[in-house]
Design a protein around this motif. Structure first.
Motif, mmCIF file in Angstrom:
data_model
loop_
_atom_site.group_PDB
_atom_site.id
_atom_site.type_symbol
_atom_site.label_atom_id
_atom_site.label_comp_id
_atom_site.label_asym_id
_atom_site.label_seq_id
_atom_site.Cartn_x
_atom_site.Cartn_y
_atom_site.Cartn_z
ATOM 1 N N THR A 158 0.824 -1.212 0.000
ATOM 2 C CA THR A 158 0.000 0.000 0.000
ATOM 3 C C THR A 158 0.853 1.254 0.000
ATOM 4 O O THR A 158 2.054 1.203 -0.294
ATOM 5 C CB THR A 158 -0.973 -0.012 1.203
ATOM 6 O OG1 THR A 158 -1.791 1.160 1.148
ATOM 7 C CG2 THR A 158 -0.242 -0.029 2.540
ATOM 8 N N PHE A 159 0.253 2.379 0.322
ATOM 9 C CA PHE A 159 0.919 3.668 0.321
ATOM 10 C C PHE A 159 1.212 4.055 1.766
ATOM 11 O O PHE A 159 0.305 4.104 2.580
ATOM 12 C CB PHE A 159 0.024 4.707 -0.353
ATOM 13 C CG PHE A 159 -0.417 4.278 -1.725
ATOM 14 C CD1 PHE A 159 0.364 4.546 -2.841
ATOM 15 C CD2 PHE A 159 -1.601 3.572 -1.902
ATOM 16 C CE1 PHE A 159 -0.021 4.131 -4.108
ATOM 17 C CE2 PHE A 159 -1.999 3.154 -3.165
ATOM 18 C CZ PHE A 159 -1.207 3.428 -4.272
ATOM 19 N N LEU A 167 -2.104 3.983 4.234
ATOM 20 C CA LEU A 167 -3.495 3.959 3.765
ATOM 21 C C LEU A 167 -3.959 2.512 3.939
ATOM 22 O O LEU A 167 -3.335 1.592 3.436
ATOM 23 C CB LEU A 167 -3.591 4.387 2.305
ATOM 24 C CG LEU A 167 -3.194 5.826 2.011
ATOM 25 C CD1 LEU A 167 -3.526 6.196 0.569
ATOM 26 C CD2 LEU A 167 -3.900 6.801 2.956
ATOM 27 N N ARG A 168 -5.035 2.319 4.683
ATOM 28 C CA ARG A 168 -5.438 0.955 5.033
ATOM 29 C C ARG A 168 -5.704 0.123 3.785
ATOM 30 O O ARG A 168 -6.202 0.628 2.783
ATOM 31 C CB ARG A 168 -6.684 0.986 5.929
ATOM 32 C CG ARG A 168 -7.931 1.486 5.221
ATOM 33 C CD ARG A 168 -9.127 1.479 6.151
ATOM 34 N NE ARG A 168 -10.315 1.987 5.465
ATOM 35 C CZ ARG A 168 -11.453 2.285 6.050
ATOM 36 N NH1 ARG A 168 -11.607 2.134 7.366
ATOM 37 N NH2 ARG A 168 -12.482 2.730 5.361
ATOM 38 N N THR A 169 -5.342 -1.140 3.872
ATOM 39 C CA THR A 169 -5.499 -2.043 2.725
ATOM 40 C C THR A 169 -6.791 -2.825 2.813
ATOM 41 O O THR A 169 -7.157 -3.548 1.893
ATOM 42 C CB THR A 169 -4.354 -3.061 2.676
ATOM 43 O OG1 THR A 169 -4.413 -3.854 3.890
ATOM 44 C CG2 THR A 169 -3.004 -2.375 2.624
ATOM 45 N N GLN A 170 -7.463 -2.736 3.954
ATOM 46 C CA GLN A 170 -8.675 -3.513 4.180
ATOM 47 C C GLN A 170 -9.483 -2.812 5.275
ATOM 48 O O GLN A 170 -8.957 -1.951 5.986
ATOM 49 C CB GLN A 170 -8.310 -4.943 4.634
ATOM 50 C CG GLN A 170 -7.217 -4.965 5.709
ATOM 51 C CD GLN A 170 -6.709 -6.363 6.054
ATOM 52 O OE1 GLN A 170 -7.223 -7.351 5.534
ATOM 53 N NE2 GLN A 170 -5.733 -6.444 6.929
ATOM 54 N N ARG A 193 -13.529 2.922 2.209
ATOM 55 C CA ARG A 193 -12.544 2.862 1.135
ATOM 56 C C ARG A 193 -11.254 2.236 1.639
ATOM 57 O O ARG A 193 -10.845 2.476 2.777
ATOM 58 C CB ARG A 193 -12.214 4.263 0.648
ATOM 59 C CG ARG A 193 -13.352 4.896 -0.059
ATOM 60 C CD ARG A 193 -12.850 6.060 -0.881
ATOM 61 N NE ARG A 193 -13.994 6.638 -1.560
ATOM 62 C CZ ARG A 193 -14.452 7.875 -1.318
ATOM 63 N NH1 ARG A 193 -13.837 8.649 -0.466
ATOM 64 N NH2 ARG A 193 -15.510 8.310 -1.950
ATOM 65 N N VAL A 194 -10.615 1.474 0.777
ATOM 66 C CA VAL A 194 -9.317 0.875 1.090
ATOM 67 C C VAL A 194 -8.390 1.077 -0.106
ATOM 68 O O VAL A 194 -8.847 1.415 -1.193
ATOM 69 C CB VAL A 194 -9.471 -0.634 1.430
ATOM 70 C CG1 VAL A 194 -10.389 -0.822 2.622
ATOM 71 C CG2 VAL A 194 -9.971 -1.417 0.237
ATOM 72 N N SER A 205 -8.313 -1.687 -8.848
ATOM 73 C CA SER A 205 -8.164 -0.243 -8.698
ATOM 74 C C SER A 205 -7.340 0.009 -7.444
ATOM 75 O O SER A 205 -7.473 -0.711 -6.460
ATOM 76 C CB SER A 205 -9.545 0.391 -8.561
ATOM 77 O OG SER A 205 -9.421 1.686 -8.017
ATOM 78 N N PRO A 206 -6.443 1.015 -7.476
ATOM 79 C CA PRO A 206 -5.671 1.318 -6.259
ATOM 80 C C PRO A 206 -6.565 1.811 -5.122
ATOM 81 O O PRO A 206 -6.160 1.822 -3.975
ATOM 82 C CB PRO A 206 -4.712 2.422 -6.704
ATOM 83 C CG PRO A 206 -5.262 2.945 -7.982
ATOM 84 C CD PRO A 206 -6.085 1.867 -8.599
ATOM 85 N N LEU A 207 -7.780 2.210 -5.448
ATOM 86 C CA LEU A 207 -8.747 2.602 -4.414
ATOM 87 C C LEU A 207 -10.001 1.782 -4.666
ATOM 88 O O LEU A 207 -10.486 1.744 -5.790
ATOM 89 C CB LEU A 207 -9.066 4.086 -4.550
ATOM 90 C CG LEU A 207 -10.132 4.704 -3.637
ATOM 91 C CD1 LEU A 207 -9.952 6.205 -3.613
ATOM 92 C CD2 LEU A 207 -11.550 4.383 -4.071
ATOM 93 N N PHE A 208 -10.488 1.117 -3.649
ATOM 94 C CA PHE A 208 -11.773 0.427 -3.818
ATOM 95 C C PHE A 208 -12.501 0.393 -2.482
ATOM 96 O O PHE A 208 -12.050 1.014 -1.504
ATOM 97 C CB PHE A 208 -11.594 -0.962 -4.439
ATOM 98 C CG PHE A 208 -10.721 -1.930 -3.672
ATOM 99 C CD1 PHE A 208 -9.338 -1.807 -3.666
ATOM 100 C CD2 PHE A 208 -11.294 -2.980 -2.945
ATOM 101 C CE1 PHE A 208 -8.535 -2.711 -2.974
ATOM 102 C CE2 PHE A 208 -10.507 -3.891 -2.250
ATOM 103 C CZ PHE A 208 -9.123 -3.754 -2.261
ATOM 104 N N THR A 209 -13.630 -0.259 -2.455
ATOM 105 C CA THR A 209 -14.474 -0.195 -1.271
ATOM 106 C C THR A 209 -14.719 -1.598 -0.736
ATOM 107 O O THR A 209 -14.969 -2.516 -1.508
ATOM 108 C CB THR A 209 -15.839 0.434 -1.635
ATOM 109 O OG1 THR A 209 -15.615 1.515 -2.516
ATOM 110 C CG2 THR A 209 -16.560 0.915 -0.393
#
Ligand code: DAH
Length: 340
Positions: A158-159, A167-170, A193-194, A205-209
């Motif tokens: 992650t970032f 930034l949380r992954t889950q 969002r994760v 996607s680098p951002l998803f829900t």
């Protein structure tokens, strides 16, 4: 002096009557009637007059002053009403012209699906909890039984904001946050969002829900997990929907499973939607690992729990027959308007 007064009288009267606007009128008022004006200047010379002349000139001066005063007021009134008439004419609006349409938005497809999921879970006694997207490494990984060296961290790169903040992954860290604050019984769902450092394509996607679920209480078993999720998917996709559980591994559950649901398009016969499988892989789940309970100060000898997590985008894509996940994030109105 009388002559001077009469000159002012005619000159001023003419100028005042033709003053073009209120500002010009004020200039004239000051010029003739002001403290340093022409009329005052003449009156100041009255001392030089004889006793007979003085009352005569004084009376004339008063008449002139009153006349000019009245003339100024009259002109002011006339200018004001002319100004109003002009404004009324120029500011007139045509109420019969068509108006400017007010653009009305609509819910995003992800929000629509989320609202549906929430309704079902709320009906089963879960409440909705949220947590921060910028999260501690500890909550996102370590306390979920994934210490710094754990290999399963590799799949969730992650970032990083700092060494220990990311930034949380889950949405699973919201489990930790909740259990640290509250003793059982716990029954929550956590949408949010994760982030993962995955390149964007039709299915990533680098951002998803995600939407996470957690239930902890005395005597909770795998049967409760299966029953809850089975009922959930029957409510979402119809009573004929079936579910199956396959063994899997997550560090924070033991045992762990992946859950599939029967394909909602073909009912399980096999079709392009389920790639001929008849089943669609839909979520990860399991019984909360005793170590995770312990990390949060909950006694695993007294309490047990189940947890699950699923991606919201996949459900939305299937729900609305959308073939590319990127469409959900591009904010193209031509796409979004279809869901109003
Ligand atoms: N966090 C997992 C993921 O991102 C999903 C998940 C699996 C959540 C099992 C859970 C669970 O709560 O018990 O892939």
């Amino acid at each position: 002096m009388e002559q001077a007064l009469n000159t002012i009288r005619t000159e001023a009267a003419g100028l005042i009557a033709s003053a073009p606007d209120p500002a010009a009128l004020e200039v004239l008022r000051v010029r003739f009637l002001g403290k340093k004006g022409e009329l005052t200047a003449i009156l100041k010379q009255m001392g030089a007059l004889s006793a007979e002349e003085r009352p005569v000139v004084g009376a004339l001066a008063n008449t002139v002053r009153e006349e000019l005063d009245a003339a100024v007021r009259e002109r002011a009134k006339a200018l004001a009403s002319a100004g109003q008439a002009e404004r009324l004419a120029s500011e007139r609006i045509d109420v019969t012209l068509p108006g400017t349409p007010v653009a009305l938005g609509g819910p995003h497809p992800l929000d629509k699906v989320l609202a549906e999921l929430k309704t079902i879970f709320l009906g089963m006694g879960f409440s909705v909890v949220t947590g921060p997207e910028v999260e501690y490494d500890d909550y996102n990984f370590t306390m979920l039984n994934m210490p710094k060296s754990h290999p399963s961290r590799d799949t969730q790169d992650t970032f990083y904001i700092t060494e220990n903040i990311l930034l949380r992954t889950q949405t699973s860290p919201v489990q930790i946050r909740t259990m640290l604050q509250q003793q059982p019984p716990i029954r929550i769902i956590c949408p949010g969002r994760v982030y993962r450092s995955d390149p964007a394509d039709a299915t990533h996607s680098p951002l998803f829900t995600q939407i996470e679920g957690l239930a902890v209480d005395k005597g909770i078993t795998f049967t409760d997990l299966k029953g809850t999720l089975d009922l959930f998917f029957k409510q979402l996709y119809g009573p004929e929907t079936r579910t199956r559980f396959r063994p899997h591994h997550f560090a924070y559950t033991e045992p762990s499973a992946e859950m599939d649901m029967s394909c909602f398009k073909c009912g399980g016969k096999g079709c392009p939607m389920c790639k001929g499988e008849g089943w669609i892989e839909i979520l990860g789940c399991g019984m909360v690992h005793p170590k995770v309970l312990e990390n949060c100060g909950i006694d695993p000898n007294v309490y047990s729990g189940f947890a699950f997590g699923m991606g919201l985008e996949r459900i939305a894509l299937m729900r609305y027959d959308i073939d590319d996940m990127r469409l959900l994030f591009e904010n193209d109105l031509r796409f979004l308007r279809q869901f109003r």
